[in-house]
Design a protein around this motif. Structure first.
Motif, PDB file in Angstrom:
ATOM      1  N   LEU A   5       0.825  -1.210   0.000  1.00 53.03           N
ATOM      2  CA  LEU A   5       0.000   0.000   0.000  1.00 53.03           C
ATOM      3  C   LEU A   5       0.861   1.262   0.000  1.00 53.03           C
ATOM      4  N   LEU A   6       1.968   1.235   0.706  1.00 53.00           N
ATOM      5  CA  LEU A   6       2.868   2.388   0.700  1.00 53.00           C
ATOM      6  C   LEU A   6       3.442   2.628  -0.693  1.00 53.00           C
ATOM      7  N   VAL A   7       3.872   1.564  -1.356  1.00 50.96           N
ATOM      8  CA  VAL A   7       4.419   1.695  -2.707  1.00 50.96           C
ATOM      9  C   VAL A   7       3.328   2.177  -3.653  1.00 50.96           C
ATOM     10  N   TYR A   8       2.135   1.602  -3.550  1.00 57.27           N
ATOM     11  CA  TYR A   8       1.031   1.989  -4.429  1.00 57.27           C
ATOM     12  C   TYR A   8       0.669   3.459  -4.235  1.00 57.27           C
ATOM     13  N   ASN A   9       0.560   3.891  -2.987  1.00 54.02           N
ATOM     14  CA  ASN A   9       0.213   5.294  -2.715  1.00 54.02           C
ATOM     15  C   ASN A   9       1.287   6.249  -3.210  1.00 54.02           C
ATOM     16  N   ARG A  10       2.536   5.883  -3.032  1.00 58.01           N
ATOM     17  CA  ARG A  10       3.636   6.735  -3.498  1.00 58.01           C
ATOM     18  C   ARG A  10       3.641   6.819  -5.025  1.00 58.01           C
ATOM     19  N   MET A  11       3.419   5.676  -5.675  1.00 55.42           N
ATOM     20  CA  MET A  11       3.378   5.645  -7.129  1.00 55.42           C
ATOM     21  C   MET A  11       2.227   6.513  -7.645  1.00 55.42           C
ATOM     22  N   THR A  12       1.073   6.379  -7.021  1.00 53.50           N
ATOM     23  CA  THR A  12      -0.088   7.158  -7.436  1.00 53.50           C
ATOM     24  C   THR A  12       0.189   8.648  -7.292  1.00 53.50           C
ATOM     25  N   GLU A  13       0.779   9.031  -6.185  1.00 55.80           N
ATOM     26  CA  GLU A  13       1.076  10.441  -5.949  1.00 55.80           C
ATOM     27  C   GLU A  13       2.078  10.986  -6.969  1.00 55.80           C
ATOM     28  N   SER A  38       1.505   5.272 -18.760  1.00 52.17           N
ATOM     29  CA  SER A  38       2.929   5.010 -18.990  1.00 52.17           C
ATOM     30  C   SER A  38       3.749   5.226 -17.719  1.00 52.17           C
ATOM     31  N   CYS A  39       3.388   6.203 -16.925  1.00 47.51           N
ATOM     32  CA  CYS A  39       4.095   6.460 -15.661  1.00 47.51           C
ATOM     33  C   CYS A  39       3.955   5.265 -14.718  1.00 47.51           C
ATOM     34  N   ALA A  40       2.740   4.785 -14.561  1.00 50.04           N
ATOM     35  CA  ALA A  40       2.497   3.642 -13.683  1.00 50.04           C
ATOM     36  C   ALA A  40       3.217   2.401 -14.200  1.00 50.04           C
ATOM     37  N   ALA A  41       3.191   2.197 -15.506  1.00 45.68           N
ATOM     38  CA  ALA A  41       3.865   1.031 -16.086  1.00 45.68           C
ATOM     39  C   ALA A  41       5.368   1.083 -15.826  1.00 45.68           C
ATOM     40  N   ARG A  42       5.971   2.274 -15.986  1.00 47.56           N
ATOM     41  CA  ARG A  42       7.412   2.410 -15.726  1.00 47.56           C
ATOM     42  C   ARG A  42       7.731   2.097 -14.269  1.00 47.56           C
ATOM     43  N   LEU A  43       6.941   2.622 -13.356  1.00 49.15           N
ATOM     44  CA  LEU A  43       7.206   2.388 -11.939  1.00 49.15           C
ATOM     45  C   LEU A  43       6.987   0.932 -11.547  1.00 49.15           C
ATOM     46  N   VAL A  44       5.992   0.294 -12.125  1.00 49.76           N
ATOM     47  CA  VAL A  44       5.753  -1.125 -11.841  1.00 49.76           C
ATOM     48  C   VAL A  44       6.922  -1.965 -12.360  1.00 49.76           C
ATOM     49  N   ARG A  45       7.402  -1.676 -13.563  1.00 53.01           N
ATOM     50  CA  ARG A  45       8.563  -2.408 -14.106  1.00 53.01           C
ATOM     51  C   ARG A  45       9.795  -2.190 -13.230  1.00 53.01           C
ATOM     52  N   ALA A  46      10.009  -0.972 -12.786  1.00 52.15           N
ATOM     53  CA  ALA A  46      11.158  -0.695 -11.917  1.00 52.15           C
ATOM     54  C   ALA A  46      11.030  -1.444 -10.599  1.00 52.15           C
ATOM     55  N   ASN A  47       9.829  -1.484 -10.055  1.00 50.58           N
ATOM     56  CA  ASN A  47       9.606  -2.202  -8.805  1.00 50.58           C
ATOM     57  C   ASN A  47       9.851  -3.702  -8.994  1.00 50.58           C
ATOM     58  N   HIS A  48       9.435  -4.254 -10.120  1.00 47.70           N
ATOM     59  CA  HIS A  48       9.672  -5.673 -10.398  1.00 47.70           C
ATOM     60  C   HIS A  48      11.165  -5.964 -10.499  1.00 47.70           C
ATOM     61  N   ARG A  49      11.915  -5.073 -11.147  1.00 47.91           N
ATOM     62  CA  ARG A  49      13.366  -5.272 -11.250  1.00 47.91           C
ATOM     63  C   ARG A  49      14.019  -5.224  -9.875  1.00 47.91           C
ATOM     64  N   LEU A  50      13.587  -4.284  -9.047  1.00 45.31           N
ATOM     65  CA  LEU A  50      14.150  -4.199  -7.697  1.00 45.31           C
ATOM     66  C   LEU A  50      13.836  -5.448  -6.883  1.00 45.31           C
ATOM     67  N   MET A  51      12.600  -5.920  -6.980  1.00 41.60           N
ATOM     68  CA  MET A  51      12.216  -7.120  -6.236  1.00 41.60           C
ATOM     69  C   MET A  51      12.980  -8.344  -6.741  1.00 41.60           C
TER      70      MET A  51
END
Length: 92
Positions: A5-13, A38-51
């Motif tokens: 939820l923290l990651v989702y809220n930060r991404m949304t903001e 496109s912004c959300a997709a980039r952040l989700v891809r970055a989060n997947h790479r980090l994980m």
């Protein structure tokens, strides 16, 4: 769940601030929607790479911790920090 939820809220903001220029209309413009997607997709891809990197590092971390806890006796660390002089054991 809390971390998600923290990651989702930060991404949304972040994406909202980056993509939405004004709140003049009830609905988002096509350009704003596209930017948000496109912004959300980039952040989700970055989060997947980090994980993925984190998951790859966890076994090595666990092995290192197990080795440290399995070591015989405490490891002496030399005191090199400056400070007041300690009296020697032979001193009166």
């Amino acid at each position: 769940l809390r971390d998600f939820l923290l990651v989702y809220n930060r991404m949304t903001e972040l994406c909202f601030r980056h993509c939405v220029c004004g709140l003049n209309y009830r609905l988002l413009t096509g350009r704003e929607e596209s930017c948000l997607d496109s912004c959300a997709a980039r952040l989700v891809r970055a989060n997947h790479r980090l994980m993925s990197a984190y998951v790859g590092l966890v076994p090595a971390l666990l092995q290192r911790r197990a080795a440290e806890h399995g070591a015989p006796g405490p490891v002496a660390v030399p005191d090199t920090a400056p400070g007041p002089a300690r009296p020697s054991p032979e001193a009166p």
